[in-house]
Design an enzyme around this catalytic site. Structure first.
Site, short mmCIF file in Angstrom:
data_model
loop_
_atom_site.label_atom_id
_atom_site.label_comp_id
_atom_site.label_asym_id
_atom_site.label_seq_id
_atom_site.Cartn_x
_atom_site.Cartn_y
_atom_site.Cartn_z
N ASN A 113 0.91 -1.16 0.00
CA ASN A 113 0.00 0.00 0.00
C ASN A 113 0.95 1.21 0.00
O ASN A 113 1.68 1.42 0.96
CB ASN A 113 -0.82 -0.05 1.29
CG ASN A 113 -2.14 0.69 1.26
OD1 ASN A 113 -2.77 0.84 2.29
ND2 ASN A 113 -2.59 1.13 0.11
N CYS A 169 -6.08 5.79 7.80
CA CYS A 169 -5.36 4.83 6.96
C CYS A 169 -4.34 4.08 7.82
O CYS A 169 -3.40 4.69 8.35
CB CYS A 169 -4.65 5.58 5.83
SG CYS A 169 -3.71 4.50 4.76
N GLY A 170 -4.54 2.79 7.99
CA GLY A 170 -3.68 2.00 8.88
C GLY A 170 -2.28 1.84 8.34
O GLY A 170 -1.28 2.06 9.04
N ASN A 171 -2.17 1.45 7.07
CA ASN A 171 -0.83 1.31 6.48
C ASN A 171 -0.15 2.68 6.36
O ASN A 171 1.06 2.80 6.57
CB ASN A 171 -0.91 0.65 5.10
CG ASN A 171 -1.20 -0.83 5.20
OD1 ASN A 171 -0.77 -1.49 6.14
ND2 ASN A 171 -1.93 -1.37 4.23
N GLU A 216 -10.57 -0.46 -2.43
CA GLU A 216 -10.50 0.73 -1.58
C GLU A 216 -11.27 1.92 -2.12
O GLU A 216 -11.02 2.36 -3.25
CB GLU A 216 -9.04 1.15 -1.37
CG GLU A 216 -8.50 0.74 -0.04
CD GLU A 216 -7.20 1.44 0.30
OE1 GLU A 216 -7.17 2.68 0.40
OE2 GLU A 216 -6.21 0.72 0.44
N ARG A 217 -12.15 2.41 -1.29
CA ARG A 217 -12.85 3.67 -1.57
C ARG A 217 -11.81 4.79 -1.67
O ARG A 217 -10.85 4.82 -0.91
CB ARG A 217 -13.80 3.90 -0.38
CG ARG A 217 -14.40 5.25 -0.29
CD ARG A 217 -15.23 5.39 0.96
NE ARG A 217 -14.43 5.81 2.11
CZ ARG A 217 -14.92 6.42 3.17
NH1 ARG A 217 -16.21 6.64 3.26
NH2 ARG A 217 -14.15 6.77 4.19
N CYS A 220 -4.62 -3.13 2.77
CA CYS A 220 -5.33 -2.02 3.43
C CYS A 220 -5.29 -2.30 4.94
O CYS A 220 -5.85 -3.31 5.39
CB CYS A 220 -6.77 -1.97 2.92
SG CYS A 220 -7.75 -0.72 3.77
N GLY A 221 -4.63 -1.44 5.68
CA GLY A 221 -4.40 -1.69 7.11
C GLY A 221 -5.66 -1.66 7.95
O GLY A 221 -5.86 -2.53 8.82
N THR A 222 -6.51 -0.66 7.73
CA THR A 222 -7.78 -0.63 8.49
C THR A 222 -8.65 -1.80 8.05
O THR A 222 -9.45 -2.32 8.83
CB THR A 222 -8.52 0.72 8.30
OG1 THR A 222 -8.59 1.02 6.90
CG2 THR A 222 -7.84 1.85 9.04
N1 LIG Z 1 -5.28 2.10 2.74
C1 LIG Z 1 -5.86 2.49 3.94
C2 LIG Z 1 -7.31 2.79 3.99
C3 LIG Z 1 -7.52 4.20 3.61
C4 LIG Z 1 -8.87 4.72 3.89
C5 LIG Z 1 -9.80 4.55 2.79
N2 LIG Z 1 -9.38 4.42 1.48
C6 LIG Z 1 -10.96 5.50 2.97
O1 LIG Z 1 -10.83 6.73 3.04
O2 LIG Z 1 -12.03 4.95 3.10
C7 LIG Z 1 -5.43 1.65 5.11
O3 LIG Z 1 -4.34 1.10 5.08
O4 LIG Z 1 -6.16 1.60 6.09
#
Ligand SMILES: N[C@@H](CCC[C@H](N)C(=O)O)C(=O)O
Length: 258
Positions: free
Chosen positions: A13, A74-76, A187-188, A197-199
Site C-alpha cells: 500500500n 489509513c492503517g498502512n 478501496e474507496r 489495506c491496514g484498516t
Molecule cells: N489504505 C488504507 C485505507 C484508507 C482509507 C480509505 N481508502 C478511505 O478513506 O475509506 C489503510 O491502510 O487503512
C-alpha cells in the site's frame, strides 16, 4: 512550484509522504494531490500523507486518498508515517501521534511498526457480510478463495450499490488456518483494488474473531502485498488494545515540478 517528497510502502500500500511542518503545502488543492498520486503523470501512490507538527502529540498525520480528497484513517499510511517521523528524527522508538480519528500510540523497531488502533464496539453482523468502522468503514465478506475472485468488479458494485456516494471499503476474506486469513480489498477513494489495506486487515481480524471463526488474540492476515498481524483483546463485545503490526519502508525520495 517544486515539491520535495518521499515515497513509502507498507505491504504494497504505497504513499507519497511530505514533510509539512512548515505548513507550505496547499492542503485544499484536490487536483494537486490527485496529480501527485497519479501513476502516469505524477509520482504515483494509493494516497498522500502530510506530516505536520501537533500541539498535543509528537506529530499529526493528514491523509488523502488517491482521488485527492481527505480520507478517513489509513492503517498502512499510519505505519508509514511513523517510519517517516523516525527517519526525520521527530520520534525515536515510541510515539503518540494525532490522526483524523484521534490519538494513536505506536512503536518502531527494525522497520516493523506496531500501530494502536481505536477501540471498536459497533459490529453489524448481516447474513452475507459484516460491517464495522476501524477508523475507516469496512465491509467484510467471506469468499471460498480470494485468488480468482473478481475483487474490482464485485467491490465496485458493493461500494456504490450498498453504501452509495459515501461508500465503504470492501474486503473479501478466505479462511486459511485457525489464526490465518487471506484478504483482498477494494478501496474507496482509490476506487480500485490495492495490494493491502491496514484498516481493512484490522476489520477482517475483528470480524473473524467476533464471528467465532478464530479465537486467537494475534491474527495473521495475508494481503496481496505481504503479511500483517493484528493483536486484539475482546471483553463484553468491545475490542480494545488493537495493534496493526508489519513492515513500513522508504522506497525513494525526489522533487517534482508542479
Ligand atoms: N489504505 C488504507 C485505507 C484508507 C482509507 C480509505 N481508502 C478511505 O478513506 O475509506 C489503510 O491502510 O487503512
Amino acid at each position: 512550484m517544486t515539491l520535495s517528497f518521499y515515497k513509502y510502502q507498507g505491504t504494497g500500500n504505497d504513499f507519497v509522504l511530505i514533510d509539512n511542518r512548515q505548513l507550505k503545502f496547499p492542503k485544499n488543492d484536490t487536483k494537486l494531490v490527485a496529480f501527485l498520486c497519479d501513476r502516469k503523470f505524477g509520482i504515483g501512490g494509493d494516497g498522500l500523507i502530510l506530516l505536520e507538527n501537533d500541539e498535543l502529540s509528537d506529530f499529526r498525520m493528514v491523509y488523502y486518498n488517491a482521488d485527492g480528497n481527505e480520507g478517513s484513517m489509513c492503517g498502512n499510511g499510519g505505519r508509514c508515517t511513523v517510519a517517516f517521523a523516525n527517519f526525520l528524527g521527530v520520534i525515536e522508538k515510541d510515539t503518540v501521534f494525532n490522526a483524523v480519528d484521534g490519538k494513536h500510540a505506536a512503536t518502531i523497531e527494525n522497520g516493523i511498526v506496531s500501530l494502536q488502533m481505536q477501540d471498536v464496539s459497533e459490529i453489524k453482523e448481516k447474513p452475507e457480510y459484516v460491517f464495522l468502522n476501524t477508523g475507516s468503514p469496512h465491509h467484510v465478506q467471506m469468499v471460498k478463495t480470494v485468488e480468482n475472485f473478481e475483487v474490482y468488479k464485485e467491490g465496485k458494485k458493493l461500494r456504490y450499490g450498498l453504501y452509495g456516494q459515501i461508500g465503504s471499503n470492501i474486503n473479501f476474506v478466505e479462511i486459511l488456518e485457525d489464526d490465518t486469513f487471506a484478504v483482498r480489498t477494494y478501496e474507496r477513494g482509490v476506487e480500485d483494488e490495492t495490494l493491502s489495506c491496514g484498516t481493512g486487515v484490522t476489520a477482517v481480524a475483528i470480524a473473524m474473531h467476533n464471528a467465532g471463526k478464530t479465537s486467537a488474540n494475534r491474527i495473521k492476515v495475508n494481503t496481496q502485498g505481504g503479511e500483517l498481524q493484528v493483536e486484539l483483546c475482546e471483553k463484553d463485545g468491545i475490542y480494545s488494545h488493537i495493534h496493526l503490526i508489519g513492515p513500513a519502508k522508504q522506497v525513494f525520495k525526489g522533487k517534482i515540478v508542479c
